[in-house]
Every structure is written in C-alpha cells, then in structure tokens.
Design a protein around this motif. Structure first.
Motif, PDB file in Angstrom:
ATOM      1  N   ILE A 195       0.112   6.888   5.706  1.00 27.62           N
ATOM      2  CA  ILE A 195      -0.142   7.832   4.521  1.00 27.62           C
ATOM      3  C   ILE A 195      -1.145   9.089   5.170  1.00 27.62           C
ATOM      4  O   ILE A 195      -0.688  10.223   4.701  1.00 27.62           O
ATOM      5  N   ALA A 196      -2.069   8.495   5.791  1.00 26.64           N
ATOM      6  CA  ALA A 196      -2.942   9.576   6.727  1.00 26.64           C
ATOM      7  C   ALA A 196      -2.138  10.654   7.262  1.00 26.64           C
ATOM      8  O   ALA A 196      -2.200  11.772   7.284  1.00 26.64           O
ATOM      9  N   GLY A 197      -1.151  10.124   8.008  1.00 26.69           N
ATOM     10  CA  GLY A 197      -0.026  11.068   8.889  1.00 26.69           C
ATOM     11  C   GLY A 197       0.640  11.703   8.155  1.00 26.69           C
ATOM     12  O   GLY A 197       1.185  13.014   8.347  1.00 26.69           O
ATOM     13  N   THR A 199       2.864  10.740  -1.450  1.00 32.01           N
ATOM     14  CA  THR A 199       3.343  10.906   0.023  1.00 32.01           C
ATOM     15  C   THR A 199       4.787  11.795  -0.122  1.00 32.01           C
ATOM     16  O   THR A 199       5.326  11.990   0.863  1.00 32.01           O
ATOM     17  N   GLY A 200       5.646  11.858  -1.381  1.00 31.14           N
ATOM     18  CA  GLY A 200       6.675  12.223  -1.327  1.00 31.14           C
ATOM     19  C   GLY A 200       7.870  11.522  -1.043  1.00 31.14           C
ATOM     20  O   GLY A 200       8.848  11.739  -1.044  1.00 31.14           O
ATOM     21  N   LEU A 201       7.593  10.457  -0.666  1.00 29.97           N
ATOM     22  CA  LEU A 201       8.414   9.175  -0.027  1.00 29.97           C
ATOM     23  C   LEU A 201       9.022   8.336  -1.457  1.00 29.97           C
ATOM     24  O   LEU A 201       8.278   8.116  -2.359  1.00 29.97           O
ATOM     25  N   ASN A 202      10.333   8.092  -1.566  1.00 32.16           N
ATOM     26  CA  ASN A 202      10.723   7.386  -2.638  1.00 32.16           C
ATOM     27  C   ASN A 202      10.435   5.953  -2.282  1.00 32.16           C
ATOM     28  O   ASN A 202       9.901   5.486  -1.054  1.00 32.16           O
ATOM     29  N   GLU A 203      10.787   5.185  -3.345  1.00 34.03           N
ATOM     30  CA  GLU A 203      10.141   3.489  -3.114  1.00 34.03           C
ATOM     31  C   GLU A 203      11.095   2.876  -2.054  1.00 34.03           C
ATOM     32  O   GLU A 203      10.762   2.211  -1.249  1.00 34.03           O
ATOM     33  N   LYS A 204      12.420   3.248  -2.129  1.00 38.96           N
ATOM     34  CA  LYS A 204      13.432   2.567  -1.147  1.00 38.96           C
ATOM     35  C   LYS A 204      13.031   2.934   0.453  1.00 38.96           C
ATOM     36  O   LYS A 204      12.738   2.294   1.271  1.00 38.96           O
ATOM     37  N   THR A 205      12.703   4.124   0.490  1.00 35.00           N
ATOM     38  CA  THR A 205      12.221   4.772   1.847  1.00 35.00           C
ATOM     39  C   THR A 205      11.041   3.967   2.172  1.00 35.00           C
ATOM     40  O   THR A 205      10.725   3.629   3.532  1.00 35.00           O
ATOM     41  N   VAL A 229       0.935  -1.198   0.029  1.00 33.81           N
ATOM     42  CA  VAL A 229      -0.088  -0.049   0.004  1.00 33.81           C
ATOM     43  C   VAL A 229       0.753   1.276   0.008  1.00 33.81           C
ATOM     44  O   VAL A 229       0.446   2.046  -0.955  1.00 33.81           O
ATOM     45  N   LEU A 230       1.782   1.441   1.037  1.00 35.91           N
ATOM     46  CA  LEU A 230       2.545   2.562   1.044  1.00 35.91           C
ATOM     47  C   LEU A 230       3.456   2.813  -0.303  1.00 35.91           C
ATOM     48  O   LEU A 230       3.291   3.978  -0.772  1.00 35.91           O
ATOM     49  N   CYS A 231       4.040   1.781  -0.994  1.00 33.92           N
ATOM     50  CA  CYS A 231       4.474   2.078  -2.282  1.00 33.92           C
ATOM     51  C   CYS A 231       3.784   2.356  -3.349  1.00 33.92           C
ATOM     52  O   CYS A 231       4.466   3.023  -4.199  1.00 33.92           O
ATOM     53  N   ALA A 232       2.468   2.040  -3.385  1.00 28.20           N
ATOM     54  CA  ALA A 232       1.500   2.430  -4.148  1.00 28.20           C
ATOM     55  C   ALA A 232       1.227   3.867  -4.372  1.00 28.20           C
ATOM     56  O   ALA A 232       0.809   4.579  -5.262  1.00 28.20           O
ATOM     57  N   PHE A 233       1.684   4.626  -3.346  1.00 29.44           N
ATOM     58  CA  PHE A 233       1.115   6.346  -3.018  1.00 29.44           C
ATOM     59  C   PHE A 233       2.448   6.949  -3.028  1.00 29.44           C
ATOM     60  O   PHE A 233       2.413   7.999  -2.571  1.00 29.44           O
ATOM     61  N   THR A 234       3.614   6.436  -3.575  1.00 28.57           N
ATOM     62  CA  THR A 234       4.622   7.396  -3.295  1.00 28.57           C
ATOM     63  C   THR A 234       4.742   8.592  -3.975  1.00 28.57           C
ATOM     64  O   THR A 234       5.235   9.568  -3.711  1.00 28.57           O
TER      65      THR A 234
END
Length: 147
Positions: free
Chosen positions: A64-66, A30-36, A22-27
C-alpha cells in the motif's frame, strides 16, 4: 470514516491470508479492485508462501505504501531513499508493538513450513494471533496515509 482494521480482520475471518486481508481492506484508496488485490497478495500469505518470512500483513502494508507513495523512476535515488525510509518507519512501528516483522517469530515457530495451508476451523482462529497483526498493520496504514 471506514474502519479499515475491522474490514481487514473480517477478511481474515472469511478465509483471506494476512496479506490479502490488509490489501483488500484498502481497495478504495489503492485503486486496485478486489480480484487484483487478492491475486497480488496471494503470494505473501504465511510470511511469503508459508516460508514464514516477512509477515503478510506487513507485506501488504508495504504494498500500500508503494502504491500511494512509491517512486516511479529507476534512477530516482532521492525518491528511493525517501521511500525506503518510509518502509523502515512503518516496520519500526509494527516492531514497537510486536517485536518483529518475521512471521515465524510472531507465531513462535521454528524454520520453514510446508506449502499446505491450515484448515480454517474455529480451533485455527483460536490458536492464531494473526488477527492482531492484521489489525496493527491496518491501523498503522490508516494513520500514515489517511490522517
């Protein structure tokens, strides 16, 4: 428009744990890169390190909400209250569809599990309902934050 739930499910089918999926689908939002994203979510698979507590897909939805709506100041009780209301609402939406946010209950398991991950075989994917939980968490996230 990107189909986040399909991306998340593909991540799972490619070996990511539920939280990473889930988190990687929304990079892109979120502004996060995939590695992070992979590292951050790595602890939350299997209901937090295979403890079978809060579902990893739900944990990623909360992460993601955070990132998008979290409070920034420790003393911001109003912001904290608003954020906790948001988290409880997201949990309520997930529970409305699946009855719980607890991994072991979603999977019909008793107690804790060992730390060794299951091999990702065709039988594993056929027996695990995780893909539907990943899809639900992704759809809720998309509706909440992108519409």
């Amino acid at each position: 428009m990107t189909n986040y739930s399909d991306k998340a499910c593909n991540n799972f089918l490619n070996g990511c744990n539920c939280a990473q999926s889930v988190l990687c689908a929304f990079t892109d939002i979120t502004g996060l890169n995939e590695k992070t994203s992979m590292r951050l979510a790595s602890s939350f698979g299997g209901g937090m390190g295979r403890l079978r507590e809060v579902c990893g897909a739900v944990s990623a939805m909360f992460m993601i909400a955070g990132i998008l709506k979290g409070y920034e100041n420790a003393g911001d009780d109003i912001g904290k209250t608003r954020h906790y209301q948001l988290i409880q609402e997201l949990a309520k939406k997930f529970k409305a569809k699946h009855g719980t946010i607890i991994c072991r209950e979603l999977l019909g398991l008793d107690g804790e599990d060992n730390p060794i991950p299951s091999l990702r075989t065709p039988e594993y994917y056929a027996s695990r309902p995780c893909e539907q939980f990943i899809r639900t968490a992704s759809e809720i996230t998309e509706k909440e934050f992108l519409n």
